[in-house]
Design an enzyme around this catalytic site. Structure first.
Site, mmCIF file in Angstrom:
data_model
loop_
_atom_site.group_PDB
_atom_site.id
_atom_site.type_symbol
_atom_site.label_atom_id
_atom_site.label_comp_id
_atom_site.label_asym_id
_atom_site.label_seq_id
_atom_site.Cartn_x
_atom_site.Cartn_y
_atom_site.Cartn_z
ATOM 1 N N CYS A 168 34.726 40.316 39.267
ATOM 2 C CA CYS A 168 35.797 39.568 38.584
ATOM 3 C C CYS A 168 35.229 38.710 37.471
ATOM 4 O O CYS A 168 35.840 38.543 36.422
ATOM 5 C CB CYS A 168 36.527 38.685 39.582
ATOM 6 S SG CYS A 168 35.476 37.376 40.235
ATOM 7 N N HIS A 307 37.062 33.651 43.044
ATOM 8 C CA HIS A 307 37.537 34.723 42.178
ATOM 9 C C HIS A 307 37.593 34.186 40.738
ATOM 10 O O HIS A 307 37.425 32.991 40.519
ATOM 11 C CB HIS A 307 38.935 35.145 42.679
ATOM 12 C CG HIS A 307 39.502 36.353 42.022
ATOM 13 N ND1 HIS A 307 38.822 37.553 41.971
ATOM 14 C CD2 HIS A 307 40.685 36.566 41.395
ATOM 15 C CE1 HIS A 307 39.583 38.444 41.334
ATOM 16 N NE2 HIS A 307 40.710 37.865 40.968
ATOM 17 N N ASN A 327 44.791 39.425 35.936
ATOM 18 C CA ASN A 327 43.913 39.679 37.076
ATOM 19 C C ASN A 327 43.230 41.032 36.898
ATOM 20 O O ASN A 327 43.535 41.774 35.957
ATOM 21 C CB ASN A 327 44.747 39.644 38.370
ATOM 22 C CG ASN A 327 43.900 39.411 39.607
ATOM 23 O OD1 ASN A 327 42.677 39.234 39.522
ATOM 24 N ND2 ASN A 327 44.539 39.427 40.762
#
Ligand SMILES: *[C@@H]1O[C@H](CO)[C@@H](O)[C@H](O)[C@H]1NC(C)=O
Ligand SMILES: *[C@@H]1O[C@H](CO)[C@@H](O)[C@H](O)[C@H]1NC(C)=O
Ligand SMILES: *[C@@H]1O[C@H](CO)[C@@H](O)[C@H](O)[C@H]1NC(C)=O
Length: 361
Positions: A168, A307, A327
């Site tokens: 991420c 994240h 995302n």
């Protein structure tokens, strides 16, 4: 007189049915009563374990736990109905919390190394203890656009899916660099996430995790040219660094990395006047997110960060102002791959580590 009362009673009953039944339709159900819903779920998402009894039962357990969590989160939701975050069944509702965390979280590993660097210190432009973010926004409204969305300028690439690769930190940072390069050159090009998965050192460890600020620090220190995605394609696995020393690509000119807790007006200003930012977040409650604005039940403590996402815009026009976050869990997640996060309360910890970047194209 009787007729009048019956009419009121009738309306009251209809209202009660509308309000109460949908909210409690799963909450009061026993585990076994949820089985038909699970069968429907397995069909809808075409699950591969349809004909495997062992796995079917195991997935059913996780599914029931998700249904309970969804009910709890929805029931505890407050504020205007149209703004509330909505939770429901997603393609990953059949994962246990451990599997979810293993696959989708713990890929951002915040490091505080850059805090010691004088160039990247905590912002001094605090909102101040009595300066509520809404007062700041109201004060700035005259000079600040009410809505910014870099997607509308055609400068944000498609949502990617990190799959089983915990990178991420790379997706969010490279995403911000793509837009910054697009602003400079006038054309949007997909940049290679795989190149930094394979090559970035300084504590970044590919699919096992990394940190947005350590990546920017590494890119600047090594003067690395990030190649295009087609030159260095995504494999979603750790590989040997194959970046050419003399390759052309996008380089980092400078970057900022700040703790902006209590100073979110600065985040808005950066998004509006500079471009998207990468931020570390806590995504533990995102497993069953369907849409709406997340305003509650998402811890902002630095220790809970697990994240990273890219903030590509914000919207101050509604009752609940929010950031638009891109995302990296595919288009099937949330709102076509995006999630809305409330402004002003460090929701999900998004203000703990905020990175902006300038590039050389
Ligand atoms: C469902 O999944 C199977 C493989 O598990 C696949 O062959 C089939 O095409 C899928 N069906 C749909 C409608 O996606
Ligand atoms: C059924 O699922 C279990 C648990 O995931 C797995 O160990 C087993 O190999 C599966 N069996 C078949 C026939 O696919
Ligand atoms: C880069 O270096 C390689 C040899 O290391 C050479 O073959 C290639 O032509 C060079 N490319 C450019 C664009 O200079």
């Amino acid at each position: 007189m009787t007729k009048w009362w019956n009419w009121i009673l009738g309306i009251a009953i209809v209202c009660l049915m509308l309000l109460v039944i949908p909210l409690t339709y799963t909450g009061s159900k026993s585990k076994e009563e949820l089985r038909p819903l699970f069968d429907e779920y397995v069909e809808k998402f075409n699950k591969s374990y349809k004909n495997n009894d062992t796995e079917y039962e195991m997935r059913f357990e996780h599914f029931v736990a998700s249904v309970r969590e969804i009910d709890a989160l929805n029931a505890a939701s407050r504020g205007p109905e149209e703004c509330r975050a909505k939770y429901g069944l997603t393609h990953i509702s059949d994962l246990s919390k451990e599997e979810f965390a293993e696959i989708h979280l713990s890929d951002e590993q915040p490091h505080r190394r850059w805090h010691e660097n004088t160039e990247h210190h905590r912002s001094s432009e605090d909102d101040g203890p009595h300066n509520n973010i809404y007062i700041i926004i109201r004060r700035k409204r005259a000079t600040m656009p009410l809505k910014v969305d870099w997607r509308e300028k055609g400068l944000v690439g498609p949502v990617k899916d990190q799959g089983l690769c915990g990178a991420c930190w790379a997706f969010s940072t490279i995403g911000a660099m793509e837009t910054m390069a697009g602003i400079k050159s006038g054309t949007l090009k997909s940049l290679s996430v795989q190149e930094v998965i394979d090559c970035a050192g300084l504590g970044n460890v590919g699919c096992s995790g990394g940190d947005i600020c350590l990546l920017l620090d590494w890119l600047l220190m090594t003067n690395t040219a990030v190649q295009t995605e087609s030159e260095y394609p995504l494999k979603l696995a750790n590989g040997v660094c194959a970046a050419k020393k003399n390759a052309t690509g996008v380089r980092v000119a400078k970057f900022t990395c700040d703790d902006l807790v209590g100073a979110e007006a600065k985040i808005l200003e950066t998004i509006a006047t500079h471009g998207p930012v990468a931020v570390a977040v806590n995504a533990l409650t995102w497993q069953n997110y369907l849409g709406g604005i997340i305003q509650y039940h998402c811890s902002g403590a630095p220790i809970d960060l697990n994240h990273a996402v890219e903030l590509v815009g914000y919207d101050l026009t509604g009752e609940v102002p929010y950031y638009i976050a891109k995302n990296s869990w595919g288009k099937g997640f949330g709102i076509d791959g995006y999630i809305n996060l409330a402004i002003g309360t460090n929701i999900c910890g998004l203000a703990n580590e905020v990175a902006s970047v300038d590039v050389i194209v």
